[in-house]
Motif scaffolding. Structure first.
Motif, short mmCIF file in Angstrom:
data_model
loop_
_atom_site.label_atom_id
_atom_site.label_comp_id
_atom_site.label_asym_id
_atom_site.label_seq_id
_atom_site.Cartn_x
_atom_site.Cartn_y
_atom_site.Cartn_z
N LYS A 1 2.34 13.26 0.49
CA LYS A 1 1.79 14.61 0.53
C LYS A 1 2.58 15.55 1.44
N GLN B 1 -8.26 2.40 0.37
CA GLN B 1 -7.31 3.25 -0.35
C GLN B 1 -7.13 2.73 -1.77
N MET C 1 0.84 -1.21 0.00
CA MET C 1 0.00 0.00 0.00
C MET C 1 0.87 1.25 0.00
N LYS C 2 0.52 2.20 -0.88
CA LYS C 2 1.29 3.45 -0.94
C LYS C 2 1.16 4.23 0.36
N ASP C 3 2.22 4.94 0.69
CA ASP C 3 2.21 5.77 1.90
C ASP C 3 1.73 7.17 1.48
N LEU C 4 0.44 7.28 1.19
CA LEU C 4 -0.09 8.51 0.58
C LEU C 4 0.09 9.75 1.43
N MET C 5 -0.13 9.61 2.74
CA MET C 5 0.00 10.79 3.62
C MET C 5 1.43 11.33 3.61
N ARG C 6 2.39 10.39 3.58
CA ARG C 6 3.78 10.80 3.58
C ARG C 6 4.18 11.43 2.25
N ILE D 1 -7.69 -1.16 -1.41
CA ILE D 1 -7.11 -1.86 -0.27
C ILE D 1 -7.86 -1.43 0.97
N ASP E 1 -4.43 2.84 -4.65
CA ASP E 1 -3.07 3.20 -5.04
C ASP E 1 -3.03 3.67 -6.50
N ASN F 1 1.59 1.90 8.31
CA ASN F 1 2.00 1.70 6.92
C ASN F 1 3.24 2.54 6.59
N ASN G 1 6.63 1.00 5.26
CA ASN G 1 7.25 1.51 4.04
C ASN G 1 8.69 1.95 4.28
N CYS H 1 -6.24 13.16 0.37
CA CYS H 1 -5.53 13.25 1.65
C CYS H 1 -6.07 14.38 2.50
N GLN I 1 1.66 14.24 11.55
CA GLN I 1 0.52 15.00 12.09
C GLN I 1 0.85 15.59 13.46
N ASP I 2 1.54 14.82 14.26
CA ASP I 2 1.89 15.29 15.61
C ASP I 2 2.80 16.51 15.55
N ARG J 1 12.61 2.19 2.16
CA ARG J 1 13.29 3.48 2.18
C ARG J 1 14.63 3.47 2.87
#
Ligand SMILES: [Fe+2]
Ligand SMILES: [Fe+2]
Lengths: 175, 119
Positions: free
Chosen positions: A8, B24, A1-6, B12, B26, B107, B111, B44, A13-14, B116
Motif C-alpha cells: 500500500k 490476515q 504472508m503478504k507484506d500488505l502494508m508495504r 494467517i 492473502d 514480516n 519479505n 490497510c 509509519q515512522d 526482495r
C-alpha cells in the motif's frame, strides 16, 4: 504472508509520522512569516512586510511539496492545525531574530528526518529530502544576512529605515 | 462462523493476545480483527485508523473521571463496526493492535530478506 502494508505504501509509519510533523512545521512557519509581515506593515516597514509575505508563500509551497510526497508514496497526509502564532514583537530587530531562530529549528528538524531515513535505509525519502536540506542553506543564509544588517547599518537615526530598504536585496547564490 | 471464515479464506494469524486475535487474508488482501465478540473485516487504511483511534483514548482520564462510566465507544467514519469497551478492554485492544503492527514490521523485514534483496 503478504507484506500488505508495504504494498500500500512506500514509506514506513515512522517516516510518515515525521513527514506529517514536518508538514505542520512548514505550515507554522508560513503563518509565523505572515504574522511578521503584518507587524512590519503596521509599523511602517513596508519592504520587510513584502519580504516576509514572500517567505510565507515559500513555506506554504514547502508544506505542499511534503504533502504531495506523502500522498504519492501511498501515505496519509494530514492537514495540520496551526495554533499559537506569535503576533506581537518587541521591535523590528526581534522579528528578524525570531525568523532566524525559526529557520534554525527547521534545519534541525530536517536533520532529524534525514537521520531517521538513513537508519531505516529509506534512500527514496532521503533523496526527496535533499532538496529541503539544500533549501535550508539559502533560508538560513538569508535570515542571517538580514540580521547582520542591524550590525552593519545600526539602528540609530534612519538606521531602521535603511535596513528595511535593503532587506529585499539579500539573495543567495551558490557560486 | 469464525472457524468457517478462517478455513475458507486461509487466514494467517498475525498476532493474538488473551482477549483477541488479528488475522490476515492473502487471498482477499484484508484483515480480520477478532475482538469483543466481533469478527470484523478491515483493510490497510481502516486498520491503521482503528489503531490510531484506540491509541488516542486517554485511559487515565477515563478511569479518573467519576462522573461517567468507564466505557468508551470505539469507531470512526467509514468503519462498519462499533465497539463498546471497558478501560481494560481498551488496553487489551491497544496491545493487540500494537503487537499486530510490530508483526507487520517484522514480516516486512522477512519479505525484504527472502524475496526482495538481490545480491
Ligand atoms: Fe520551509
Ligand atoms: Fe524557511
Amino acid at each position: 504472508m503478504k507484506d500488505l502494508m508495504r504494498i500500500k505504501c512506500l514509506i514506513s509509519q515512522d517516516i510518515e509520522t515525521l513527514l506529517n510533523q514536518q508538514i505542520k512545521k512548514e505550515a507554522h512557519s508560513s503563518s509565523l512569516y505572515l504574522s511578521m509581515a503584518s507587524w512590519c506593515n503596521q509599523n511602517g516597514y513596508d519592504f520587510s512586510a513584502d519580504y516576509f509575505t514572500k517567505q510565507s508563500e515559500e513555506e506554504r509551497a514547502h508544506q505542499l511539496k511534503l504533502f504531495k510526497y506523502v500522498l504519492d508514496m501511498g501515505g496519509n497526509a494530514i492537514s495540520p492545525e496551526v495554533t499559537g502564532i506569535k503576533s506581537d514583537f518587541a521591535g523590528f530587530r526581534e522579528v528578524f531574530e525570531d525568523a532566524l531562530e525559526a529557520e534554525i529549528a527547521i534545519t534541525q528538524s530536517f536533520k532529524n528526518l534525514a537521520s531517521r531515513c538513513l537508519k531505516e535505509q529509506d534512500f527514496v525519502t532521503m533523496e526527496f529530502l535533499n532538496w529541503f536540506l539544500k533549501e535550508q542553506r539559502e533560508e538560513e543564509y538569508k535570515a542571517r544576512r538580514a540580521l547582520e544588517l542591524f550590525e552593519v547599518i545600526g539602528e540609530e537615526g534612519t538606521g531602521r529605515w535603511e535596513i528595511d530598504k535593503h532587506v529585499n536585496d539579500i539573495s543567495y547564490s551558490e557560486d | 462462523m469464525e472457524k468457517a471464515c478462517i478455513d475458507i479464506n486461509e487466514l494467517i494469524n498475525v498476532f493474538s493476545n488473551n482477549e483477541g486475535a488479528v488475522y490476515q487474508s492473502d487471498k482477499l488482501n484484508c484483515f480480520y480483527v477478532d475482538f469483543g465478540g466481533k469478527f470484523a473485516r478491515y483493510n490497510c487504511l481502516s486498520l491503521q485508523k482503528l489503531k490510531k483511534v484506540v491509541e488516542e483514548i486517554d485511559i487515565e482520564a477515563l478511569l479518573l473521571n467519576t462522573q461517567r462510566a468507564d466505557f468508551e465507544l470505539v469507531t470512526f467514519n467509514g468503519c462498519e463496526h462499533i465497539y463498546l469497551l471497558s478501560a481494560l478492554e481498551i488496553i487489551s485492544l491497544k496491545d493487540l493492535l500494537q503487537g499486530t503492527f510490530t508483526m507487520f514490521k517484522l514480516n516486512h523485514m522477512v519479505n525484504d530478506c527472502l524475496f526482495r534483496l538481490v545480491y
